[in-house]
Scaffold this active site. Sequence first.
Site, PDB file in Angstrom:
ATOM      1  N   ASP A  17       0.815  -1.213   0.000  1.00 63.69           N
ATOM      2  CA  ASP A  17       0.000   0.000   0.000  1.00 63.69           C
ATOM      3  C   ASP A  17       0.848   1.262   0.000  1.00 63.69           C
ATOM      4  O   ASP A  17       0.653   2.158  -0.839  1.00 63.69           O
ATOM      5  CB  ASP A  17      -0.939   0.006   1.208  1.00 63.69           C
ATOM      6  CG  ASP A  17      -2.015  -1.066   1.107  1.00 63.69           C
ATOM      7  OD1 ASP A  17      -1.811  -2.049   0.379  1.00 63.69           O
ATOM      8  OD2 ASP A  17      -3.057  -0.915   1.752  1.00 63.69           O
ATOM      9  N   ARG A  99      -0.733   5.687  17.056  1.00 62.31           N
ATOM     10  CA  ARG A  99      -0.945   6.685  16.005  1.00 62.31           C
ATOM     11  C   ARG A  99      -0.504   8.097  16.397  1.00 62.31           C
ATOM     12  O   ARG A  99       0.087   8.806  15.580  1.00 62.31           O
ATOM     13  CB  ARG A  99      -2.406   6.683  15.548  1.00 62.31           C
ATOM     14  CG  ARG A  99      -2.885   5.384  14.908  1.00 62.31           C
ATOM     15  CD  ARG A  99      -1.814   4.646  14.184  1.00 62.31           C
ATOM     16  NE  ARG A  99      -2.305   3.520  13.383  1.00 62.31           N
ATOM     17  CZ  ARG A  99      -1.532   2.554  12.956  1.00 62.31           C
ATOM     18  NH1 ARG A  99      -0.246   2.530  13.278  1.00 62.31           N
ATOM     19  NH2 ARG A  99      -2.007   1.587  12.213  1.00 62.31           N
ATOM     20  N   ASP A 128      -7.992   4.886  11.802  1.00 61.61           N
ATOM     21  CA  ASP A 128      -6.644   5.425  11.765  1.00 61.61           C
ATOM     22  C   ASP A 128      -6.549   6.747  11.024  1.00 61.61           C
ATOM     23  O   ASP A 128      -5.741   7.615  11.376  1.00 61.61           O
ATOM     24  CB  ASP A 128      -5.678   4.406  11.151  1.00 61.61           C
ATOM     25  CG  ASP A 128      -5.254   3.339  12.144  1.00 61.61           C
ATOM     26  OD1 ASP A 128      -5.365   3.587  13.359  1.00 61.61           O
ATOM     27  OD2 ASP A 128      -4.815   2.263  11.715  1.00 61.61           O
ATOM     28  N   SER A 182      -5.884  -8.528   7.371  1.00 63.81           N
ATOM     29  CA  SER A 182      -4.986  -7.378   7.479  1.00 63.81           C
ATOM     30  C   SER A 182      -4.442  -7.304   8.899  1.00 63.81           C
ATOM     31  O   SER A 182      -5.184  -7.527   9.865  1.00 63.81           O
ATOM     32  CB  SER A 182      -5.750  -6.095   7.147  1.00 63.81           C
ATOM     33  OG  SER A 182      -4.944  -4.958   7.362  1.00 63.81           O
TER      34      SER A 182
END
Length: 406
Positions: A17, A99, A128, A182
């Site tokens: 990605d 994050r 996210d 994922s």
Amino acid sequence: MSEDIKRVVLAYSGGLDTSVILKWLQQHYGCEVVTFTADLGQGEELEPARKKAEMAGVKPEHIFIDDLREEFVKDYVFPMMRANALYEGLYLLGTSIARPLIAKRQIEIAKMVNADAVSHGATGKGNDQVRFELGYYALNPDIKVIAPWREWDLTSRTKLIEFAEAHQIPVSKDKRGEAPFSTDANLLHTSSEGKVLEDPWDEVPDYVYSRTVNPEDAPDVPETITIDFERGDGVALNGEACSPATLLTKLNELGRKHGIGRLDLVENRFVGMKSRGMYETPGGTIYALAHRGIEQITLDRGAAHLKDELAPRYAELVYNGFWFSPEREMLQAAVNYSQEKVTGTVRLKLYKGQAIVTGRKSPYSLYSEKVVTFEDDQGAYDQRDAAGFIKLNALRLRLLGRRDQI
């Protein structure tokens, strides 16, 4: 807007990605890309990310790979653990708490290299994107943010792979088919979502788990450990002083061995949908239980119960991305104050998926064996005092009872 972007800092893993995003940014915005890869203890070799970035034309001085493990645990995980934060009563917030640190470092790098924008690889469906961007804007209100998943037309993994192959971007063979699920990993946890996990009725396949052995296959003999705390933070394991990241790493190893910390959760995302995730938080699960254990003897009832009221709110703020908000900082100040005397040792037994507190001691303990004993307390507690206490608390109930008899 593309004309205004000359340089962008991309949160970059080197995976499919973000490798596609790197090329797409160069093409779509005609800008220079600076890559930032954070070592948060995800257990992967990060140097390949450097080579991939160089192959994509990123200047060596614009490739940042930073070891943030100690900062992550000391300044993010431990403060959150002091609050006993659990989202929806179960989730130890492993992805959520990483994050804000990534966002902070991206903004710092953007300032260092005079970048116009920052970019991330989060999708438009998840949490996210919110966490990253709230962090960006809190730390630099005027920063430009590029979220490719909300802009481009590469709406499937097949299209991503086609784009990658068309631009000579290496694609791992296991990415050529549909990925079974994922994952996201750091020193606190590993999360798995999607594909084989999307039906909440289906049991999680054993191959999804990567951080813990199956509890059924864990050792048949329990293992006893101790964790020392000072002012609410863990400082030693089995009497041996440890840095924050070292302590969590060692607890992860113990949790893995004994199959501790698995969670199958259907949660409410901030964007409004429900999602099913599988979380493995081996060391964090042990640590959180131990922290509760030391608080049991060092916190006053009023402080402990108030913390329990505040904890869900704190957890929600972290989950939703408001780490840098004034309300989270206000709560943190209260939590930190409560931890001044949260010092001592907790003993735990680890056995087949379970961590069980078996002992706690502290120089600041509020537990009085003399007061609580069933034997003769030598007058430390006058049981006759309870009669008036009960009658005063019963007064309103008695008045209600009399009224309702009419």
